[in-house]
Design an enzyme around this catalytic site. Structure first.
Site, mmCIF file in Angstrom:
data_model
loop_
_atom_site.group_PDB
_atom_site.id
_atom_site.type_symbol
_atom_site.label_atom_id
_atom_site.label_comp_id
_atom_site.label_asym_id
_atom_site.label_seq_id
_atom_site.Cartn_x
_atom_site.Cartn_y
_atom_site.Cartn_z
ATOM 1 N N LEU A 1 0.854 -1.183 0.000
ATOM 2 C CA LEU A 1 0.000 0.000 0.000
ATOM 3 C C LEU A 1 0.894 1.238 0.000
ATOM 4 O O LEU A 1 1.845 1.325 0.780
ATOM 5 C CB LEU A 1 -0.917 -0.028 1.232
ATOM 6 C CG LEU A 1 -1.869 -1.241 1.245
ATOM 7 C CD1 LEU A 1 -2.560 -1.374 2.602
ATOM 8 C CD2 LEU A 1 -2.891 -1.139 0.126
ATOM 9 N N HIS B 1 0.142 -11.424 8.576
ATOM 10 C CA HIS B 1 1.348 -11.929 7.917
ATOM 11 C C HIS B 1 1.682 -13.319 8.471
ATOM 12 O O HIS B 1 1.674 -13.511 9.692
ATOM 13 C CB HIS B 1 2.520 -10.972 8.168
ATOM 14 C CG HIS B 1 3.785 -11.432 7.524
ATOM 15 N ND1 HIS B 1 3.986 -11.352 6.161
ATOM 16 C CD2 HIS B 1 4.888 -12.020 8.042
ATOM 17 C CE1 HIS B 1 5.178 -11.865 5.877
ATOM 18 N NE2 HIS B 1 5.742 -12.277 7.000
ATOM 19 N N ALA C 1 4.617 2.384 5.935
ATOM 20 C CA ALA C 1 5.193 2.509 4.592
ATOM 21 C C ALA C 1 6.199 1.406 4.264
ATOM 22 O O ALA C 1 6.591 1.242 3.110
ATOM 23 C CB ALA C 1 5.851 3.881 4.455
HETATM 24 C C1 GRF Z 1 -2.406 -15.678 4.471
HETATM 25 O O1 GRF Z 1 -1.499 -16.607 5.014
HETATM 26 C C2 GRF Z 1 -1.829 -14.300 4.500
HETATM 27 O O2 GRF Z 1 -1.118 -13.997 5.644
HETATM 28 C C3 GRF Z 1 -0.911 -14.360 3.324
HETATM 29 O O3 GRF Z 1 -1.660 -15.020 2.335
HETATM 30 C C4 GRF Z 1 -2.557 -15.907 2.976
HETATM 31 C C5 GRF Z 1 -3.946 -15.559 2.491
HETATM 32 O O4 GRF Z 1 -4.833 -16.606 2.711
HETATM 33 N N1 GRF Z 1 -0.422 -13.074 2.950
HETATM 34 P P1 GRF Z 1 -6.380 -16.478 2.317
HETATM 35 O O5 GRF Z 1 -6.446 -15.923 0.906
HETATM 36 O O6 GRF Z 1 -7.020 -15.570 3.319
HETATM 37 O O7 GRF Z 1 -6.886 -17.886 2.395
#
Ligand code: GRF
Length: 222
Positions: free
Chosen positions: A112, A128, A161
């Site tokens: 973003l 994350h 950021a």
């Molecule tokens: C999650 O593990 C998120 O942290 C990562 O991608 C995955 C997304 O999973 N960035 P979903 O699309 O919500 O099933």
């Protein structure tokens, strides 16, 4: 008002009726985190409602999940913008249409930018799949496995950021097993991610919060 790490004044959630609080979810992929949020948002205890799902990916599974739940959904495809800055501005404008109190990046695989954070910094959170500040970036699960750590997990944090550098809200640990692959480990992490994300989105909505530098303080509202 609170001051984000990047120095913007942002409104602090709190005070008004929590059931009226609005959430916009950003998602790029399968959308299991979105589905977990949607399963919770009609409940009394959740503290708000999801008003829109926005994706950068016209093939995202999240689109079907949003449609099935009767939630507004918009695609802001980077291929329709001439530059990253223009796309970021289009995303911010689309999110603004829904007037969210909180923006939840739930598997949204893009950074973003400045325009977005000027509008929504301090009220945009992300999940994350690693224990930040270890293993930021797009391959947090793979990188943790390759490094040989024995415990990894997930982090819910505010977006700033940097890449996965914002103030940490909550974390959960997941033990790595000898026979783990990236896929098997990610699936176990995602179970924890969904639980943690729903819990903390609800807490932020119900109680309100202030953010001072990297320190989050929950309020008492709701
Ligand atoms: C999650 O593990 C998120 O942290 C990562 O991608 C995955 C997304 O999973 N960035 P979903 O699309 O919500 O099933």
């Amino acid at each position: 008002m609170s001051r984000t790490p990047s120095g913007h004044d942002v409104p602090t959630i709190g005070g008004s009726s929590s059931s009226a609080r609005k959430v916009v979810v950003l998602a790029s992929g399968g959308g299991s985190n979105l589905a977990a949020l949607l399963a919770a948002h009609g409940k009394d205890w959740f503290g708000g409602r999801i008003v829109a799902v926005i994706t950068d990916n016209p093939a995202a599974g999240a689109i079907n999940i949003a449609h099935d739940a009767g939630i507004a959904c918009a695609v802001v495809d980077p291929r329709d913008s001439e530059s990253r800055v223009e796309w970021d501005r289009a995303l911010a404008e689309t999110v603004a249409v829904f007037g969210p109190d909180l923006v939840v990046s739930a598997g949204f695989m893009r950074i973003l930018g400045a325009d977005f954070l000027r509008a929504f910094g301090g009220r945009t959170i992300n999940t994350h799949p690693a224990l930040l500040p270890s293993f930021p970036g797009a391959h947090g699960v793979r990188d943790a496995l390759a490094h040989g750590v024995k415990v990894t997990g997930c982090t819910v944090h505010f977006v700033d950021a940097g890449v996965d550098t914002g103030p940490i809200i909550a974390q959960a640990a997941v033990a790595i097993q000898d026979d783990d692959t990236e896929e098997s480990l990610h699936e176990r992490i995602k179970v924890e991610e969904r639980r943690l994300l729903v819990e903390w989105v609800s807490k932020l909505l119900r109680r309100g919060y202030t953010l001072d530098g990297r320190t989050l303080t929950l309020g008492e509202a709701g």
